[in-house]
Design a protein around this motif. Structure first.
Motif, mmCIF file in Angstrom:
data_model
loop_
_atom_site.group_PDB
_atom_site.id
_atom_site.type_symbol
_atom_site.label_atom_id
_atom_site.label_comp_id
_atom_site.label_asym_id
_atom_site.label_seq_id
_atom_site.Cartn_x
_atom_site.Cartn_y
_atom_site.Cartn_z
ATOM 1 N N ASN A 48 0.834 -1.208 0.000
ATOM 2 C CA ASN A 48 0.000 0.000 0.000
ATOM 3 C C ASN A 48 0.866 1.254 0.000
ATOM 4 O O ASN A 48 0.666 2.177 0.787
ATOM 5 N N PRO A 53 -1.628 4.971 -6.881
ATOM 6 C CA PRO A 53 -2.963 5.583 -6.801
ATOM 7 C C PRO A 53 -4.063 4.546 -6.589
ATOM 8 O O PRO A 53 -3.870 3.345 -6.819
ATOM 9 N N LEU A 54 -5.199 5.024 -6.169
ATOM 10 C CA LEU A 54 -6.358 4.165 -5.938
ATOM 11 C C LEU A 54 -6.771 3.453 -7.219
ATOM 12 O O LEU A 54 -7.232 2.310 -7.180
ATOM 13 N N GLU A 55 -6.564 4.101 -8.346
ATOM 14 C CA GLU A 55 -6.928 3.503 -9.638
ATOM 15 C C GLU A 55 -6.203 2.168 -9.851
ATOM 16 O O GLU A 55 -6.796 1.208 -10.352
ATOM 17 N N CYS A 56 -4.948 2.081 -9.459
ATOM 18 C CA CYS A 56 -4.186 0.838 -9.616
ATOM 19 C C CYS A 56 -4.775 -0.277 -8.745
ATOM 20 O O CYS A 56 -4.861 -1.427 -9.178
ATOM 21 N N HIS A 57 -5.178 0.069 -7.539
ATOM 22 C CA HIS A 57 -5.789 -0.931 -6.658
ATOM 23 C C HIS A 57 -7.137 -1.389 -7.225
ATOM 24 O O HIS A 57 -7.477 -2.573 -7.132
ATOM 25 N N GLN A 58 -7.883 -0.473 -7.808
ATOM 26 C CA GLN A 58 -9.157 -0.839 -8.419
ATOM 27 C C GLN A 58 -8.944 -1.720 -9.651
ATOM 28 O O GLN A 58 -9.695 -2.666 -9.870
ATOM 29 N N LYS A 61 -8.187 -5.247 -8.491
ATOM 30 C CA LYS A 61 -9.394 -5.972 -8.087
ATOM 31 C C LYS A 61 -10.205 -6.396 -9.303
ATOM 32 O O LYS A 61 -10.693 -7.519 -9.376
#
Length: 90
Positions: A48, A53-58, A61
């Motif tokens: 983490n 960025p959050l986009e990569c985590h999304q 998933k």
């Protein structure tokens, strides 16, 4: 000089979830964690790191969901969960 007899369309990645895979690679390779700290993409996502960025985590998933839908026997009826880069027409 050797000549290539393959059409460019034949060389494109046609595997399931390939668009998601490419977008995830591009997203992670543009982070400071990967560029400056020379960590692997997996290490960047699992730790983490603030530069991810959050986009990569999304995308990660979504990629997981896509790969899981390949193994799901219900896909024969519902269709594979795939990723589309185009916007739906209304």
């Amino acid at each position: 000089m050797p000549q290539s007899f393959y059409e460019p369309e034949q060389l494109a990645d046609t595997r399931p979830c390939s668009a998601l895979r490419d977008d995830l690679k591009f997203c992670i390779q543009n982070t400071d964690c990967y560029k400056k700290e020379k960590k692997t993409p997996r290490e960047c996502l699992l730790s983490n790191h603030p530069s991810v960025p959050l986009e990569c985590h999304q995308l990660r998933k979504s990629f997981f969901e896509c790969k899981r839908s390949i193994l799901d026997n219900r896909q024969r009826f519902r269709g594979r969960k795939d990723y589309s880069t185009t916007t739906p027409k209304s």
